[in-house]
Design a protein around this motif. Structure first.
Motif, PDB file in Angstrom:
ATOM      1  N   GLU A   1       1.125  -1.255   0.153  1.00 24.87           N
ATOM      2  CA  GLU A   1      -0.238   0.161   0.058  1.00 24.87           C
ATOM      3  C   GLU A   1       0.651   1.403   0.322  1.00 24.87           C
ATOM      4  O   GLU A   1       0.501   2.310  -1.203  1.00 24.87           O
TER       5      GLU A   1
ATOM      6  N   LYS B   1       2.200   2.026  -3.406  1.00 22.40           N
ATOM      7  CA  LYS B   1       1.464   2.364  -4.673  1.00 22.40           C
ATOM      8  C   LYS B   1       1.222   4.073  -4.014  1.00 22.40           C
ATOM      9  O   LYS B   1       0.779   4.486  -4.628  1.00 22.40           O
ATOM     10  N   GLU B   2       1.120   4.039  -3.405  1.00 24.08           N
ATOM     11  CA  GLU B   2       0.682   5.545  -2.033  1.00 24.08           C
ATOM     12  C   GLU B   2       1.951   7.111  -2.461  1.00 24.08           C
ATOM     13  O   GLU B   2       1.177   7.655  -3.229  1.00 24.08           O
TER      14      GLU B   2
ATOM     15  N   GLU C   1       1.776   4.224  -8.835  1.00 29.39           N
ATOM     16  CA  GLU C   1       1.380   3.041  -9.888  1.00 29.39           C
ATOM     17  C   GLU C   1       0.822   1.879  -8.908  1.00 29.39           C
ATOM     18  O   GLU C   1       1.444   1.505  -8.098  1.00 29.39           O
ATOM     19  N   GLU C   2       0.169   0.663  -9.837  1.00 26.68           N
ATOM     20  CA  GLU C   2       0.454  -0.643  -9.827  1.00 26.68           C
ATOM     21  C   GLU C   2       1.824  -1.263  -9.849  1.00 26.68           C
ATOM     22  O   GLU C   2       1.909  -1.170 -11.063  1.00 26.68           O
ATOM     23  N   PRO C   3       2.206  -2.268  -8.853  1.00 29.83           N
ATOM     24  CA  PRO C   3       3.141  -3.005  -8.752  1.00 29.83           C
ATOM     25  C   PRO C   3       3.306  -4.076  -9.925  1.00 29.83           C
ATOM     26  O   PRO C   3       1.687  -4.317  -9.774  1.00 29.83           O
TER      27      PRO C   3
END
Length: 198
Positions: free
Chosen positions: A60, A63-64, A68-70
């Protein structure tokens, strides 16, 4: 203006959990410098809860920071070669286990696939080592990577020569400078530094 503004930088993390508190601020710094940061996580990072934090919390936070989505799988990392090329791939931290695999062309994690894809494009891969056996069995692998074209090292040193004499850890604060140099085809110097607090 930052030399990293507008650059697309892959940020690979492997399972040296004790150094995440050092690399997350650098991830934020790269974003603040105007880079697009694409996180790529090893399976250990994705799944392992430790005394340094839970995997879900790390996910999280990443992402924060990046927005981006890992990238979590090898198939999702492969397009970083032909379809979504990176300007630079950073691996911070790079464990001894992943160092050994990288130096011997083993591609069994999303991070190593992203690194392989980046080398395929003849773009730089920057690595920030964190391993207890750098001056032991992994020494040969580190030297092999140092001698490999388009691979650059974040300056590193012994973090505790008396308690852990074979251990080397990169100075994570030097990551942005090392990336800037690597984008110009140069190794940031000196590579070997004093890390142990006097």
């Amino acid at each position: 203006m930052s030399k990293l503004k507008g650059k697309v930088i892959g940020f690979g993390l492997t399972g040296s959990h004790c150094t995440y508190h050092e690399v997350f601020p650098v991830m934020q710094e790269l974003v603040d410098l105007g880079a697009t940061v694409v996180p790529v996580l090893s399976y250990t990072v994705q799944k392992t809860d430790t005394r340094f934090g839970d995997a879900s919390d790390h996910l999280e936070k990443i992402k924060e920071i990046t927005g981006e989505e890992p990238i979590l799988t090898i198939p999702d990392a492969e397009p970083l070669g032909p379809k979504r090329p990176l300007d630079c791939m950073l691996i911070a931290p790079l464990t001894g286990n992943s160092t050994s695999k990288f130096a011997n062309a083993l591609t069994d994690s999303p991070v190593l696939m992203a690194a392989k894809a980046t080398l395929r494009n003849e773009s730089p891969v920057v690595i920030a080592v964190s391993t207890n056996d750098a001056l032991g069995l992994n020494g040969v692998n580190i030297m092999r990577l140092m001698a490999t074209k388009n691979i650059y090292f974040v300056p590193l040193g012994q973090d505790h020569p008396f308690k852990k004499p074979n251990s080397l850890v990169a100075d994570m604060t030097l990551i942005p400078e090392t990336i800037e140099a690597a984008l110009e085809g140069k190794q940031r110097q000196p590579v070997l530094i004093e890390r142990y607090p006097n």
